[in-house]
Design a protein around this motif. Structure first.
Motif, PDB file in Angstrom:
ATOM      1  N   ASP A 120       0.829  -1.200   0.000  1.00  0.00           N
ATOM      2  CA  ASP A 120       0.000   0.000   0.000  1.00  0.00           C
ATOM      3  C   ASP A 120       0.868   1.257   0.000  1.00  0.00           C
ATOM      4  OD1 ASP A 120       0.934   0.302   2.601  1.00  0.00           O
ATOM      5  OD2 ASP A 120      -0.963  -0.207   3.538  1.00  0.00           O
ATOM      6  N   LYS A 121       0.236   2.408  -0.198  1.00  0.00           N
ATOM      7  CA  LYS A 121       0.975   3.674  -0.307  1.00  0.00           C
ATOM      8  C   LYS A 121       1.817   3.962   0.926  1.00  0.00           C
ATOM      9  CE  LYS A 121      -2.468   5.918  -3.186  1.00  0.00           C
ATOM     10  NZ  LYS A 121      -3.427   7.027  -3.260  1.00  0.00           N
ATOM     11  N   GLU A 122       1.227   3.764   2.099  1.00  0.00           N
ATOM     12  CA  GLU A 122       1.947   4.073   3.342  1.00  0.00           C
ATOM     13  C   GLU A 122       3.176   3.183   3.498  1.00  0.00           C
ATOM     14  OE1 GLU A 122      -1.416   3.468   3.241  1.00  0.00           O
ATOM     15  OE2 GLU A 122      -2.038   5.557   3.395  1.00  0.00           O
TER      16      GLU A 122
ATOM     17  N   VAL B  91       5.887   4.338   0.945  1.00  0.00           N
ATOM     18  CA  VAL B  91       6.564   5.557   1.405  1.00  0.00           C
ATOM     19  C   VAL B  91       7.536   5.213   2.530  1.00  0.00           C
ATOM     20  CG1 VAL B  91       6.232   7.765   2.599  1.00  0.00           C
ATOM     21  CG2 VAL B  91       4.756   7.150   0.672  1.00  0.00           C
ATOM     22  N   TYR B  92       7.090   4.410   3.481  1.00  0.00           N
ATOM     23  CA  TYR B  92       7.941   4.026   4.612  1.00  0.00           C
ATOM     24  C   TYR B  92       9.196   3.304   4.127  1.00  0.00           C
ATOM     25  CZ  TYR B  92       9.587   1.804   8.855  1.00  0.00           C
ATOM     26  OH  TYR B  92      10.378   1.388   9.887  1.00  0.00           O
TER      27      TYR B  92
ATOM     28  N   ILE C  43       2.670   9.575  -4.494  1.00  0.00           N
ATOM     29  CA  ILE C  43       3.422   9.604  -3.230  1.00  0.00           C
ATOM     30  C   ILE C  43       4.732  10.368  -3.324  1.00  0.00           C
ATOM     31  CG2 ILE C  43       2.410   7.418  -2.485  1.00  0.00           C
ATOM     32  CD1 ILE C  43       5.174   6.142  -3.153  1.00  0.00           C
TER      33      ILE C  43
ATOM     34  N   ASP D 209       5.952  12.786  -0.730  1.00  0.00           N
ATOM     35  CA  ASP D 209       6.247  12.246   0.602  1.00  0.00           C
ATOM     36  C   ASP D 209       7.611  11.565   0.688  1.00  0.00           C
ATOM     37  OD1 ASP D 209       3.705  13.008   1.547  1.00  0.00           O
ATOM     38  OD2 ASP D 209       2.820  11.172   0.769  1.00  0.00           O
TER      39      ASP D 209
END
Length: 70
Positions: free
Chosen positions: A28-30, A33-34, A58, A61
């Motif tokens: 997923d996007k989160e 990014v992480y 993203i 971010d």
């Protein structure tokens, strides 16, 4: 995706002394990014329009990404 270009990419990355950070296609996007921020990724290689569009969502971010190859 399992394509011959993946092997070429792995060899090229190793040859220049960089580190390859594979990403799960269903992340997923989160999570994406992480992982990219934690690994201090500076260059992203993207295959396919769908993944490129996700990256565009993203990009703001991402702290270290400077180059995108698609």
């Amino acid at each position: 995706n399992n394509v011959p270009e993946w092997i070429v990419l792995q060899i090229a990355v190793a040859r220049i002394g960089a580190i390859l950070v594979p990403i799960q296609p269903d992340m997923d996007k989160e999570g994406l990014v992480y992982q990219l921020n934690q690994s201090e990724t500076t260059t992203v290689v993207i295959e396919g329009e769908e993944r490129l569009n996700l990256f565009k969502e993203i990009k703001s971010d991402l702290e270290e990404v400077r180059d995108v190859i698609s």
